[in-house]
Design an enzyme around this catalytic site. Structure first.
Site, PDB file in Angstrom:
ATOM      1  N   GLN A  30     -10.922   9.255   6.817  1.00 15.33           N
ATOM      2  CA  GLN A  30     -10.649   7.871   7.209  1.00 15.33           C
ATOM      3  C   GLN A  30      -9.463   7.345   6.404  1.00 15.33           C
ATOM      4  O   GLN A  30      -8.998   6.234   6.623  1.00 15.33           O
ATOM      5  CB  GLN A  30     -11.871   6.996   6.931  1.00 15.33           C
ATOM      6  CG  GLN A  30     -13.094   7.409   7.719  1.00 15.33           C
ATOM      7  CD  GLN A  30     -14.359   6.784   7.133  1.00 15.33           C
ATOM      8  OE1 GLN A  30     -14.720   5.672   7.490  1.00 15.33           O
ATOM      9  NE2 GLN A  30     -15.020   7.487   6.248  1.00 15.33           N
ATOM     10  N   CYS A  71      12.557  -1.013  15.622  1.00 16.30           N
ATOM     11  CA  CYS A  71      12.704   0.350  16.141  1.00 16.30           C
ATOM     12  C   CYS A  71      14.193   0.673  16.326  1.00 16.30           C
ATOM     13  O   CYS A  71      14.914  -0.081  16.990  1.00 16.30           O
ATOM     14  CB  CYS A  71      11.974   0.449  17.473  1.00 16.30           C
ATOM     15  SG  CYS A  71      12.163   2.027  18.296  1.00 16.30           S
ATOM     16  N   GLY A  91     -17.245  10.123  -0.552  1.00 11.41           N
ATOM     17  CA  GLY A  91     -16.567   8.869  -0.888  1.00 11.41           C
ATOM     18  C   GLY A  91     -16.394   7.899   0.256  1.00 11.41           C
ATOM     19  O   GLY A  91     -15.371   7.235   0.349  1.00 11.41           O
ATOM     20  N   HIS A 109      -7.998   7.456  11.151  1.00 11.87           N
ATOM     21  CA  HIS A 109      -7.550   6.058  11.066  1.00 11.87           C
ATOM     22  C   HIS A 109      -6.031   5.924  10.932  1.00 11.87           C
ATOM     23  O   HIS A 109      -5.534   4.872  10.538  1.00 11.87           O
ATOM     24  CB  HIS A 109      -8.251   5.335   9.901  1.00 11.87           C
ATOM     25  CG  HIS A 109      -9.697   5.043  10.173  1.00 11.87           C
ATOM     26  ND1 HIS A 109     -10.564   4.553   9.221  1.00 11.87           N
ATOM     27  CD2 HIS A 109     -10.435   5.176  11.315  1.00 11.87           C
ATOM     28  CE1 HIS A 109     -11.772   4.397   9.762  1.00 11.87           C
ATOM     29  NE2 HIS A 109     -11.710   4.775  11.021  1.00 11.87           N
ATOM     30  N   SER A 114     -18.489   4.648   2.400  1.00 10.34           N
ATOM     31  CA  SER A 114     -19.670   3.792   2.488  1.00 10.34           C
ATOM     32  C   SER A 114     -20.395   4.028   3.811  1.00 10.34           C
ATOM     33  O   SER A 114     -21.516   3.567   3.992  1.00 10.34           O
ATOM     34  CB  SER A 114     -19.269   2.326   2.334  1.00 10.34           C
ATOM     35  OG  SER A 114     -18.297   1.994   3.300  1.00 10.34           O
ATOM     36  N   ARG A 161       0.837  -1.206   0.000  1.00  5.46           N
ATOM     37  CA  ARG A 161       0.000   0.000   0.000  1.00  5.46           C
ATOM     38  C   ARG A 161       0.871   1.255   0.000  1.00  5.46           C
ATOM     39  O   ARG A 161       0.561   2.241  -0.661  1.00  5.46           O
ATOM     40  CB  ARG A 161      -0.906   0.021   1.239  1.00  5.46           C
ATOM     41  CG  ARG A 161      -1.953  -1.065   1.239  1.00  5.46           C
ATOM     42  CD  ARG A 161      -2.888  -0.944   2.423  1.00  5.46           C
ATOM     43  NE  ARG A 161      -3.714   0.268   2.332  1.00  5.46           N
ATOM     44  CZ  ARG A 161      -4.518   0.679   3.299  1.00  5.46           C
ATOM     45  NH1 ARG A 161      -4.630   0.002   4.424  1.00  5.46           N
ATOM     46  NH2 ARG A 161      -5.231   1.780   3.157  1.00  5.46           N
TER      47      ARG A 161
HETATM   48  N1  APR Z   1     -16.199   9.273  -6.191  1.00  4.57           N
HETATM   49  C1  APR Z   1     -17.018   9.247  -5.101  1.00  4.57           C
HETATM   50  N2  APR Z   1     -17.241   8.133  -4.387  1.00  4.57           N
HETATM   51  C2  APR Z   1     -16.630   7.014  -4.784  1.00  4.57           C
HETATM   52  C3  APR Z   1     -15.771   6.959  -5.907  1.00  4.57           C
HETATM   53  C4  APR Z   1     -15.569   8.165  -6.638  1.00  4.57           C
HETATM   54  N3  APR Z   1     -14.786   8.230  -7.694  1.00  4.57           N
HETATM   55  N4  APR Z   1     -15.320   5.688  -6.046  1.00  4.57           N
HETATM   56  C5  APR Z   1     -15.872   4.985  -5.037  1.00  4.57           C
HETATM   57  N5  APR Z   1     -16.665   5.764  -4.286  1.00  4.57           N
HETATM   58  C6  APR Z   1     -17.407   5.419  -3.075  1.00  4.57           C
HETATM   59  C7  APR Z   1     -18.065   4.061  -3.072  1.00  4.57           C
HETATM   60  O1  APR Z   1     -19.340   4.125  -3.663  1.00  4.57           O
HETATM   61  C8  APR Z   1     -18.138   3.761  -1.578  1.00  4.57           C
HETATM   62  O2  APR Z   1     -19.324   4.264  -1.008  1.00  4.57           O
HETATM   63  O3  APR Z   1     -16.486   5.395  -2.014  1.00  4.57           O
HETATM   64  C9  APR Z   1     -16.962   4.549  -0.998  1.00  4.57           C
HETATM   65  C10 APR Z   1     -15.816   3.690  -0.524  1.00  4.57           C
HETATM   66  O4  APR Z   1     -16.238   2.923   0.553  1.00  4.57           O
HETATM   67  P1  APR Z   1     -15.250   1.962   1.353  1.00  4.57           P
HETATM   68  O5  APR Z   1     -14.436   1.209   0.367  1.00  4.57           O
HETATM   69  O6  APR Z   1     -16.066   1.204   2.315  1.00  4.57           O
HETATM   70  O7  APR Z   1     -14.248   2.972   2.080  1.00  4.57           O
HETATM   71  P2  APR Z   1     -14.428   3.770   3.438  1.00  4.57           P
HETATM   72  O8  APR Z   1     -15.835   4.185   3.653  1.00  4.57           O
HETATM   73  O9  APR Z   1     -13.379   4.821   3.436  1.00  4.57           O
HETATM   74  O10 APR Z   1     -14.028   2.674   4.506  1.00  4.57           O
HETATM   75  C11 APR Z   1     -13.948   3.059   5.849  1.00  4.57           C
HETATM   76  O11 APR Z   1     -13.078   0.953   6.534  1.00  4.57           O
HETATM   77  O12 APR Z   1     -11.746  -0.782   5.970  1.00  4.57           O
HETATM   78  C12 APR Z   1     -11.858   0.298   6.795  1.00  4.57           C
HETATM   79  O13 APR Z   1     -10.243   1.587   7.894  1.00  4.57           O
HETATM   80  C13 APR Z   1     -10.765   1.297   6.624  1.00  4.57           C
HETATM   81  O14 APR Z   1     -10.885   3.721   6.539  1.00  4.57           O
HETATM   82  C14 APR Z   1     -11.468   2.511   6.063  1.00  4.57           C
HETATM   83  C15 APR Z   1     -12.871   2.329   6.586  1.00  4.57           C
END
Ligand code: APR
Length: 254
Positions: free
Chosen positions: A109, A155, A195, A127, A197, A77
């Site tokens: 996040q 370390c 962006g 995070h 979920s 990553r």
């Molecule tokens: N523009 C806007 N939204 C987007 C785009 C885009 N180009 N591409 C994807 N998305 C949206 C998806 O529809 C989804 O709702 O971004 C969201 C990504 O969701 P996740 O993958 O669940 O990411 P996130 O919400 O940041 O996850 C939260 O979960 O796994 C843990 O710690 C990790 O910080 C992370 C946390």
């Protein structure tokens, strides 16, 4: 009565109107804001966790069981993020910060640092950060950039094992950072949710916190490719890639 067809232009106009009269704006971002930079999201079908169970690479138990696997995963990553650039969505959020100044805060996040790379200043990384390591013995936190640190980094100060300074599942958020994010949510007039979920807590809790915040509570604008768990809490929805909708919103504010 048939539902009205979705009208992005109308939603953008509503969002711009709300933002024009606001003085305190807070943003919550998730992986989607970095998707157009080439950083995989978590829960999409091409998601980052593919090939790895979350428990194996993103929990303290997984790290205790196989630290080399976890480091291989995080080194991958780190290298990915070292090769990407902020996209127009990140830059649009910098323009919003320029407009609102000290009335602006961004809770993310994301651990990729792309907001800061774009020029955002008030960023609360709830995070953690891919750039930082933390010693499992002396707890020293260091910025190690985005290089591959090898499979068992040690370390330099006490010889203890290092771990990524990332908040894994079942771990608490960094207290000061989280308190700052909560204050920013409580005190804002507009919360822009970009962006994410909105299924991972407590980060997603910032949305109801903003809605209940100082009277009369914040207007919530969701900016996402699709409807999410946050949609029912949103007053305005900007559905489309944030790298396109956010710059359009900023343009309307000029
Ligand atoms: N523009 C806007 N939204 C987007 C785009 C885009 N180009 N591409 C994807 N998305 C949206 C998806 O529809 C989804 O709702 O971004 C969201 C990504 O969701 P996740 O993958 O669940 O990411 P996130 O919400 O940041 O996850 C939260 O979960 O796994 C843990 O710690 C990790 O910080 C992370 C946390």
């Amino acid at each position: 009565m048939p539902a009205q067809p979705y009208d992005l232009d109308a939603e953008l106009a509503r969002a711009a109107e709300v933002l024009r009269s606001a003085h305190r704006v807070t943003v919550l971002t998730g992986a989607g804001v970095s998707a157009e930079s080439g950083v995989p999201t978590f829960r999409a079908s091409d998601g980052l966790w593919e090939g790895h169970r979350i428990e194996d690479v993103a929990t303290p138990t997984g790290f205790r069981k196989d630290p080399e696997l976890v480091w291989r995963f995080y080194n991958g990553r780190r290298v990915n993020v070292s090769q990407v650039q902020p996209n127009p969505g990140h830059h649009a959020l910098v323009a919003l910060e320029d407009r609102y100044g000290s009335g602006f805060a961004l809770a993310t996040q994301n651990v990729d640092g792309l907001h800061q790379q774009a020029g955002s200043k008030t960023v609360f990384e709830v995070h953690g950060s891919l750039r930082r390591t933390r010693c499992t013995d002396c707890e020293r936190v260091e910025d190690r950039g985005l290089t591959d640190l090898g499979n068992r980094p040690i370390c330099a100060h006490c010889g203890g094992f290092l771990r990524p300074d990332i908040v894994w599942f079942h771990e608490p958020l960094p207290e000061d950072t989280w308190m700052s994010a909560m204050r920013a949510a409580q005190g804002c007039e507009v919360l822009l949710v970009v962006g994410t979920s909105a299924v991972v807590y407590p980060a997603a809790e910032l949305i109801p916190i903003a809605r209940r915040g100082k009277s009369p509570g914040a207007t919530v604008i969701e900016c996402n490719l699709d409807r999410t768990a946050a949609t029912t809490q949103a007053d305005i929805g900007l559905y489309g890639p944030s790298g396109e909708t956010l710059p359009r919103l900023v343009e309307l504010l000029r």
